[in-house]
Design a protein around this motif. Structure first.
Motif, short mmCIF file in Angstrom:
data_model
loop_
_atom_site.label_atom_id
_atom_site.label_comp_id
_atom_site.label_asym_id
_atom_site.label_seq_id
_atom_site.Cartn_x
_atom_site.Cartn_y
_atom_site.Cartn_z
N GLN A 225 -6.98 -0.20 -6.44
CA GLN A 225 -8.14 0.69 -6.27
C GLN A 225 -7.88 1.81 -5.27
O GLN A 225 -8.75 2.64 -5.06
CB GLN A 225 -9.34 -0.14 -5.82
N GLN A 226 -6.68 1.84 -4.65
CA GLN A 226 -6.36 2.92 -3.70
C GLN A 226 -6.39 4.29 -4.36
O GLN A 226 -5.98 4.44 -5.51
CB GLN A 226 -4.98 2.69 -3.10
N SER B 117 0.82 -1.21 0.00
CA SER B 117 0.00 0.00 0.00
C SER B 117 0.86 1.26 0.00
O SER B 117 0.51 2.27 -0.64
CB SER B 117 -0.92 -0.01 1.22
N THR C 70 -7.28 -4.57 -4.19
CA THR C 70 -7.37 -3.47 -3.22
C THR C 70 -6.29 -2.44 -3.46
O THR C 70 -6.54 -1.22 -3.40
CB THR C 70 -7.25 -4.03 -1.79
N PHE C 71 -5.08 -2.91 -3.74
CA PHE C 71 -3.95 -2.03 -4.01
C PHE C 71 -4.22 -1.12 -5.20
O PHE C 71 -4.01 0.10 -5.15
CB PHE C 71 -2.71 -2.88 -4.23
N ARG D 197 1.86 2.66 -3.46
CA ARG D 197 0.84 3.17 -4.40
C ARG D 197 1.09 4.60 -4.85
O ARG D 197 0.90 4.91 -6.05
CB ARG D 197 -0.56 3.04 -3.77
#
Length: 348
Positions: free
Chosen positions: A347-348, A201, A344-345, A204
């Motif tokens: 979509q950050q 994360s 998830t990564f 990103r």
């Protein structure tokens, strides 16, 4: 009665022979399932058709995971040959979705490099014909970055904010994040993966481009200062920008072997063996290497490789760097953990 029995036996023999002949005379076609343009038409498929009359129907997938899902859903029905990466070929083998090779139909199998045989995904070298070898690497512009990059960890440097391109591949990228943490590429421990997700994360803000097929374009154009990508993509970037530097990540290298397998339900297994043996000819392996720009898996072609295979650093990874290189391995249901982290990564 004896005469009638003789006639019946002769008729039965003729029927059996006819059935055998018909079984051997497959239609002149072959269904191949792989990435777009991974088997070149002009240098491979056209000469194969000219020699054999076998027409190749070419179907494509966008990722290893997409291929695996389709094979699982169909049982491999309709496909003859699949060309994909080692860890998903292992999944196909373990699920019984591919069939053993008939080595008697592959006289050129002896040309394969020993290092490509007996690997975890095909321990008895019974199912897979190796195609090419690759090592994901870092490539960067030292002027744009302003500092030396020596490993994956450097991609988190705040100086690279919005300036990194990476391959859009969950398993490969997360594997290398795990490597920066001192763990195996194939970690399935949920707690460790949660830590990897947290570390990922933090990367990103530096990611400008996700691109599975053409990440080299962002590097060649100067859109990004650093990139993490597959071997040929590094080569293509440096063809346009020789000033770009190649990095063998200090944390350790990954290595992968893409290979061909025959579907368990292949409608044309005889034709499949013909194409496999054709691909294993030294002169054809040379064409594969020259077009795909991956490291060559054919020992008989090694002495014929063009100069770029002797001078380009991404195609000449030092033996000491490869000594501890790690393969991705199929993790079964745990593969989903990686995909969830990746989604998830992104979509950050």
């Amino acid at each position: 009665m004896k005469k009638l029995l003789s006639i019946l036996l002769s008729a039965a023999l003729l029927i059996a022979l006819a059935a055998t002949v018909c079984a051997e005379e497959e239609p002149k076609m072959l269904n191949v399932f792989t990435w777009d343009e991974y088997i070149d038409y002009d240098t491979i498929l056209a000469p194969f058709f000219e020699e054999t009359g076998i027409r190749v129907n070419y179907s494509t997938f966008g990722s290893n995971e997409e291929m695996l899902a389709k094979m699982e859903a169909t049982g491999g029905e309709g496909y003859d040959l699949v060309l994909a990466s080692d860890y998903v070929l292992d999944a196909l083998r373990l699920q019984g979705l591919i069939q053993p090779l008939d080595k008697s139909k592959l006289p050129n199998f002896v040309n394969i490099k020993d290092a490509c045989l007996g690997q975890y995904y095909d321990p008895d070298s019974a199912f897979v014909v190796p195609y090419v070898i690759g090592t994901p690497l870092i490539v960067y512009d030292p002027v744009m970055t302003g500092f030396e990059i020596t490993g994956i960890e450097d991609l988190w440097n705040p100086a690279l904010k919005d300036n990194v391109v990476i391959i859009d591949d969950a398993r490969v990228v997360i594997a290398h994040v795990l490597k920066t943490m001192g763990h195996s590429f194939n970690t399935a421990d949920p707690d460790i993966l949660a830590q990897a997700a947290e570390k990922l994360s933090g990367l990103r803000p530096n990611i400008r481009v996700f691109d599975y097929d053409t990440p080299h374009v962002a590097m060649a154009s100067g859109e990004t200062a650093a990139g993490f990508m597959f071997t040929p993509q590094v080569v293509w970037a440096r063809m346009d920008r020789p000033d770009l530097q190649v990095v063998y990540p200090k944390e350790g290298l990954g290595i992968g072997i893409d290979g061909l397998v025959i579907s368990a339900k292949a409608p044309h297994p005889g034709n499949a063996h013909l194409l496999l043996d054709f691909l294993l000819r030294p002169e054809i392996a040379l064409e594969i290497a020259a077009v795909q720009l991956y490291s060559n898996a054919n020992e008989a072609a090694e002495s014929m490789l063009p100069e770029i295979f002797l001078t380009e650093p991404s195609l000449n990874v030092p033996a000491e760097s490869l000594a501890d290189a790690e393969f991705l391995q199929f993790l079964g249901e745990d593969e989903a953990l990686y995909q969830d982290i990746w989604l998830t990564f992104k979509q950050q």
